[in-house]
Write a protein that holds these residues in place. Structure first.
Motif, PDB file in Angstrom:
ATOM      1  N   PRO A  33       0.812  -1.228   0.000  1.00 52.80           N
ATOM      2  CA  PRO A  33       0.000   0.000   0.000  1.00 52.80           C
ATOM      3  C   PRO A  33       0.841   1.272   0.000  1.00 52.80           C
ATOM      4  O   PRO A  33       0.484   2.259  -0.660  1.00 52.80           O
ATOM      5  CB  PRO A  33      -0.826  -0.119   1.286  1.00 52.80           C
ATOM      6  CG  PRO A  33      -0.860  -1.589   1.580  1.00 52.80           C
ATOM      7  CD  PRO A  33       0.462  -2.122   1.130  1.00 52.80           C
ATOM      8  N   PHE A  34       1.953   1.252   0.722  1.00 51.16           N
ATOM      9  CA  PHE A  34       2.810   2.429   0.780  1.00 51.16           C
ATOM     10  C   PHE A  34       3.341   2.780  -0.612  1.00 51.16           C
ATOM     11  O   PHE A  34       3.225   3.923  -1.064  1.00 51.16           O
ATOM     12  CB  PHE A  34       3.984   2.187   1.738  1.00 51.16           C
ATOM     13  CG  PHE A  34       5.072   3.228   1.642  1.00 51.16           C
ATOM     14  CD1 PHE A  34       4.934   4.455   2.261  1.00 51.16           C
ATOM     15  CD2 PHE A  34       6.243   2.977   0.918  1.00 51.16           C
ATOM     16  CE1 PHE A  34       5.933   5.426   2.168  1.00 51.16           C
ATOM     17  CE2 PHE A  34       7.243   3.926   0.818  1.00 51.16           C
ATOM     18  CZ  PHE A  34       7.087   5.152   1.452  1.00 51.16           C
ATOM     19  N   TRP A  35       3.903   1.805  -1.301  1.00 52.98           N
ATOM     20  CA  TRP A  35       4.492   2.091  -2.606  1.00 52.98           C
ATOM     21  C   TRP A  35       3.433   2.388  -3.662  1.00 52.98           C
ATOM     22  O   TRP A  35       3.680   3.150  -4.608  1.00 52.98           O
ATOM     23  CB  TRP A  35       5.394   0.948  -3.043  1.00 52.98           C
ATOM     24  CG  TRP A  35       6.702   0.968  -2.304  1.00 52.98           C
ATOM     25  CD1 TRP A  35       7.144   0.091  -1.353  1.00 52.98           C
ATOM     26  CD2 TRP A  35       7.730   1.960  -2.433  1.00 52.98           C
ATOM     27  NE1 TRP A  35       8.373   0.464  -0.887  1.00 52.98           N
ATOM     28  CE2 TRP A  35       8.766   1.610  -1.539  1.00 52.98           C
ATOM     29  CE3 TRP A  35       7.882   3.100  -3.223  1.00 52.98           C
ATOM     30  CZ2 TRP A  35       9.926   2.368  -1.412  1.00 52.98           C
ATOM     31  CZ3 TRP A  35       9.035   3.855  -3.093  1.00 52.98           C
ATOM     32  CH2 TRP A  35      10.046   3.491  -2.192  1.00 52.98           C
TER      33      TRP A  35
ATOM     34  N   ASP B 117       1.320   6.676  -7.069  1.00 52.41           N
ATOM     35  CA  ASP B 117       0.193   7.520  -7.483  1.00 52.41           C
ATOM     36  C   ASP B 117       0.544   8.999  -7.357  1.00 52.41           C
ATOM     37  O   ASP B 117       0.269   9.805  -8.264  1.00 52.41           O
ATOM     38  CB  ASP B 117      -1.043   7.205  -6.646  1.00 52.41           C
ATOM     39  CG  ASP B 117      -1.657   5.857  -6.980  1.00 52.41           C
ATOM     40  OD1 ASP B 117      -1.341   5.320  -8.066  1.00 52.41           O
ATOM     41  OD2 ASP B 117      -2.446   5.336  -6.157  1.00 52.41           O
ATOM     42  N   LEU B 118       1.143   9.371  -6.213  1.00 55.34           N
ATOM     43  CA  LEU B 118       1.465  10.777  -5.973  1.00 55.34           C
ATOM     44  C   LEU B 118       2.612  11.258  -6.854  1.00 55.34           C
ATOM     45  O   LEU B 118       2.595  12.394  -7.346  1.00 55.34           O
ATOM     46  CB  LEU B 118       1.828  10.985  -4.497  1.00 55.34           C
ATOM     47  CG  LEU B 118       0.681  10.956  -3.492  1.00 55.34           C
ATOM     48  CD1 LEU B 118       1.216  11.052  -2.069  1.00 55.34           C
ATOM     49  CD2 LEU B 118      -0.292  12.111  -3.752  1.00 55.34           C
TER      50      LEU B 118
ATOM     51  N   ASP C 286      15.095  14.195 -11.027  1.00 58.26           N
ATOM     52  CA  ASP C 286      13.701  14.537 -10.742  1.00 58.26           C
ATOM     53  C   ASP C 286      12.869  13.299 -10.428  1.00 58.26           C
ATOM     54  O   ASP C 286      11.918  13.367  -9.637  1.00 58.26           O
ATOM     55  CB  ASP C 286      13.092  15.290 -11.931  1.00 58.26           C
ATOM     56  CG  ASP C 286      11.649  15.686 -11.687  1.00 58.26           C
ATOM     57  OD1 ASP C 286      11.397  16.478 -10.758  1.00 58.26           O
ATOM     58  OD2 ASP C 286      10.757  15.181 -12.408  1.00 58.26           O
ATOM     59  N   LEU C 287      13.201  12.156 -11.028  1.00 56.62           N
ATOM     60  CA  LEU C 287      12.482  10.919 -10.708  1.00 56.62           C
ATOM     61  C   LEU C 287      12.594  10.603  -9.222  1.00 56.62           C
ATOM     62  O   LEU C 287      11.611  10.223  -8.569  1.00 56.62           O
ATOM     63  CB  LEU C 287      13.048   9.756 -11.531  1.00 56.62           C
ATOM     64  CG  LEU C 287      12.888   9.833 -13.049  1.00 56.62           C
ATOM     65  CD1 LEU C 287      13.725   8.741 -13.716  1.00 56.62           C
ATOM     66  CD2 LEU C 287      11.424   9.695 -13.445  1.00 56.62           C
ATOM     67  N   TYR C 288      13.793  10.748  -8.683  1.00 62.22           N
ATOM     68  CA  TYR C 288      14.023  10.478  -7.267  1.00 62.22           C
ATOM     69  C   TYR C 288      13.365  11.547  -6.392  1.00 62.22           C
ATOM     70  O   TYR C 288      12.780  11.235  -5.353  1.00 62.22           O
ATOM     71  CB  TYR C 288      15.528  10.404  -6.993  1.00 62.22           C
ATOM     72  CG  TYR C 288      16.174   9.178  -7.581  1.00 62.22           C
ATOM     73  CD1 TYR C 288      16.386   8.038  -6.816  1.00 62.22           C
ATOM     74  CD2 TYR C 288      16.550   9.155  -8.926  1.00 62.22           C
ATOM     75  CE1 TYR C 288      16.967   6.910  -7.365  1.00 62.22           C
ATOM     76  CE2 TYR C 288      17.134   8.025  -9.488  1.00 62.22           C
ATOM     77  CZ  TYR C 288      17.336   6.903  -8.709  1.00 62.22           C
ATOM     78  OH  TYR C 288      17.897   5.775  -9.259  1.00 62.22           O
ATOM     79  N   THR C 289      13.472  12.802  -6.817  1.00 58.39           N
ATOM     80  CA  THR C 289      12.855  13.881  -6.053  1.00 58.39           C
ATOM     81  C   THR C 289      11.351  13.658  -5.915  1.00 58.39           C
ATOM     82  O   THR C 289      10.765  13.879  -4.849  1.00 58.39           O
ATOM     83  CB  THR C 289      13.122  15.239  -6.731  1.00 58.39           C
ATOM     84  OG1 THR C 289      14.535  15.446  -6.826  1.00 58.39           O
ATOM     85  CG2 THR C 289      12.505  16.375  -5.925  1.00 58.39           C
ATOM     86  N   ARG C 290      10.700  13.199  -6.992  1.00 56.79           N
ATOM     87  CA  ARG C 290       9.264  12.906  -6.945  1.00 56.79           C
ATOM     88  C   ARG C 290       8.965  11.789  -5.945  1.00 56.79           C
ATOM     89  O   ARG C 290       7.980  11.859  -5.193  1.00 56.79           O
ATOM     90  CB  ARG C 290       8.769  12.491  -8.326  1.00 56.79           C
ATOM     91  CG  ARG C 290       8.673  13.611  -9.348  1.00 56.79           C
ATOM     92  CD  ARG C 290       8.458  13.033 -10.742  1.00 56.79           C
ATOM     93  NE  ARG C 290       8.288  14.063 -11.745  1.00 56.79           N
ATOM     94  CZ  ARG C 290       7.142  14.302 -12.400  1.00 56.79           C
ATOM     95  NH1 ARG C 290       6.068  13.576 -12.136  1.00 56.79           N
ATOM     96  NH2 ARG C 290       7.066  15.254 -13.298  1.00 56.79           N
ATOM     97  N   ILE C 291       9.807  10.764  -5.940  1.00 57.48           N
ATOM     98  CA  ILE C 291       9.605   9.644  -5.008  1.00 57.48           C
ATOM     99  C   ILE C 291       9.801  10.108  -3.575  1.00 57.48           C
ATOM    100  O   ILE C 291       9.002   9.778  -2.690  1.00 57.48           O
ATOM    101  CB  ILE C 291      10.575   8.494  -5.353  1.00 57.48           C
ATOM    102  CG1 ILE C 291      10.183   7.860  -6.692  1.00 57.48           C
ATOM    103  CG2 ILE C 291      10.585   7.439  -4.244  1.00 57.48           C
ATOM    104  CD1 ILE C 291      11.183   6.847  -7.211  1.00 57.48           C
ATOM    105  N   TYR C 292      10.845  10.882  -3.321  1.00 53.68           N
ATOM    106  CA  TYR C 292      11.084  11.381  -1.968  1.00 53.68           C
ATOM    107  C   TYR C 292       9.923  12.248  -1.489  1.00 53.68           C
ATOM    108  O   TYR C 292       9.437  12.115  -0.356  1.00 53.68           O
ATOM    109  CB  TYR C 292      12.368  12.211  -1.927  1.00 53.68           C
ATOM    110  CG  TYR C 292      13.627  11.485  -2.331  1.00 53.68           C
ATOM    111  CD1 TYR C 292      13.817  10.138  -2.057  1.00 53.68           C
ATOM    112  CD2 TYR C 292      14.654  12.172  -2.999  1.00 53.68           C
ATOM    113  CE1 TYR C 292      14.988   9.480  -2.427  1.00 53.68           C
ATOM    114  CE2 TYR C 292      15.821  11.527  -3.362  1.00 53.68           C
ATOM    115  CZ  TYR C 292      15.984  10.178  -3.089  1.00 53.68           C
ATOM    116  OH  TYR C 292      17.146   9.554  -3.463  1.00 53.68           O
ATOM    117  N   ARG C 293       9.478  13.159  -2.354  1.00 54.99           N
ATOM    118  CA  ARG C 293       8.376  14.056  -1.960  1.00 54.99           C
ATOM    119  C   ARG C 293       7.108  13.255  -1.658  1.00 54.99           C
ATOM    120  O   ARG C 293       6.414  13.516  -0.673  1.00 54.99           O
ATOM    121  CB  ARG C 293       8.111  15.072  -3.071  1.00 54.99           C
ATOM    122  CG  ARG C 293       7.118  16.160  -2.664  1.00 54.99           C
ATOM    123  CD  ARG C 293       6.805  17.098  -3.832  1.00 54.99           C
ATOM    124  NE  ARG C 293       7.978  17.778  -4.322  1.00 54.99           N
ATOM    125  CZ  ARG C 293       8.518  18.854  -3.759  1.00 54.99           C
ATOM    126  NH1 ARG C 293       7.966  19.354  -2.657  1.00 54.99           N
ATOM    127  NH2 ARG C 293       9.583  19.423  -4.281  1.00 54.99           N
TER     128      ARG C 293
END
Length: 332
Positions: free
Chosen positions: A65-67, A72-73, A120-127
């Protein structure tokens, strides 16, 4: 009228060569609610999206569920990510051979666009991970120096790098052991093994790269041996470096007895980590205990090879009885 821009996501990137205690440290930090541990995100594209391996929580990546929420976000769903394109981009950006280029003060426009798109791919995941958990800091224990160098080019990312170092002889002994990967569901697989000479080259290259990065980003150097001698002090120091206040509740679960320290959370804890040491699947109370089996079990010839090949940095880190610089924070 739009509101103020959101604060850049803050990431504590754990760097160094594997088998240096990063998974254990990550799990200890994640005992606090203001820290979100996501494991080695550098392997997400192949192992999670590609092979649907198990998350640290025990579920397959696609069933976690977390991933799901993070996907999605961050991207409108993981199905929206072109994995082949990401892997091709990764090959152009995130390789040890690219570090000299990534370390420059400026990049040609086309290269800069690739690096920033990748970061940016990683930044999106972190955010997204911070939004899902409500944490203030996300810990990525990817360790690869090339990824850390790429992330320094990210726009809108608060990057802080923890350079984790362990005695090269202990690392060589650990990389010589065959370790099964419990995250693999469909079949059986093992972590790679390396010869003492190969480990010596990797250990030197990775650690030297983080010395270079320290002139361009916020880097805190920490020795594994100091971490295991004083887990509570280490957690406090790392939290301070990450811009977090003391967490008395987290520190109470740590005892500061050198080399034999037990940490017992109130309930079994598993982080939603992709890739990493099999320890992340234990689910029980964490134990911090300095592992020095290498002193008796690393063959004499192997020990001599590693000792000689890694001598300059072992001296610098204080492994020959000289004072190291592990408590220094180096800033650009």
């Amino acid at each position: 009228m739009s509101g103020p821009d959101p604060a850049p996501p803050r990431v504590l990137f754990v760097g160094g060569l594997g088998r240096s205690g990063s998974t254990l440290l990550e799990l200890l930090l994640a005992q606090s609610g203001d820290v979100c541990a996501v494991g080695e995100v550098v392997h997400l594209w192949e192992r999670a999206l590609g092979a649907d391996e198990r998350c640290g929580c025990g579920e397959r990546f696609t069933a976690c569920p977390f991933w799901r929420q993070v996907g999605d976000l961050a991207f409108g769903g993981w199905d929206a990510v072109d994995r082949d394109d990401v892997l091709a981009l990764k090959d152009r950006v995130d390789r040890t051979r690219h570090i000299p280029r990534l370390a420059k003060e400026a990049l040609p426009p086309e290269q800069l666009a690739d690096v920033r798109r990748y970061a940016d791919l990683y930044t999106r995941i972190y955010r997204a991970a911070l939004a899902v958990t409500g944490a203030r800091v996300v810990v990525d224990s990817s360790k690869h120096a090339s990824l850390a160098f790429a992330l320094r080019w990210a726009e809108g990312l608060d990057l802080r790098v923890l350079h984790l170092v362990r005695d090269s002889r202990a690392v060589a002994y650990s990389w010589g052991k065959q370790v099964r990967r419990p995250e693999v569901v469909d079949g059986e697989d093992f972590m790679p093994t390396f010869s003492p000479f190969e480990v010596s080259k990797l250990w030197t290259a990775q650690n030297a790269a983080f010395h270079l990065l320290a002139s361009r980003a916020k880097v805190l150097r920490l020795r594994y041996e100091d971490f295991t001698a004083d887990p509570a002090g280490t957690v406090r120091r790392v939290r301070d470096f990450a811009g977090l206040p003391d967490d008395p509740a987290a520190l109470r679960i740590l005892s500061a007895e050198a080399a034999d320290v037990a940490s017992e959370p109130a309930a079994p804890f598993r982080a939603h980590s992709v890739a990493g040491n099999p320890l992340r699947f234990s689910g029980g109370p964490l134990t911090v205990r300095r592992d020095e089996a290498w002193r008796d079990r690393l063959p004499r010839r192997s020990r001599a090879v590693v000792s000689l090949a890694t001598l300059p940095l072992r001296v610098r880190y204080g492994y020959l009885g000289q004072r190291g610089s592990d408590e220094s924070v180096e800033r650009a």
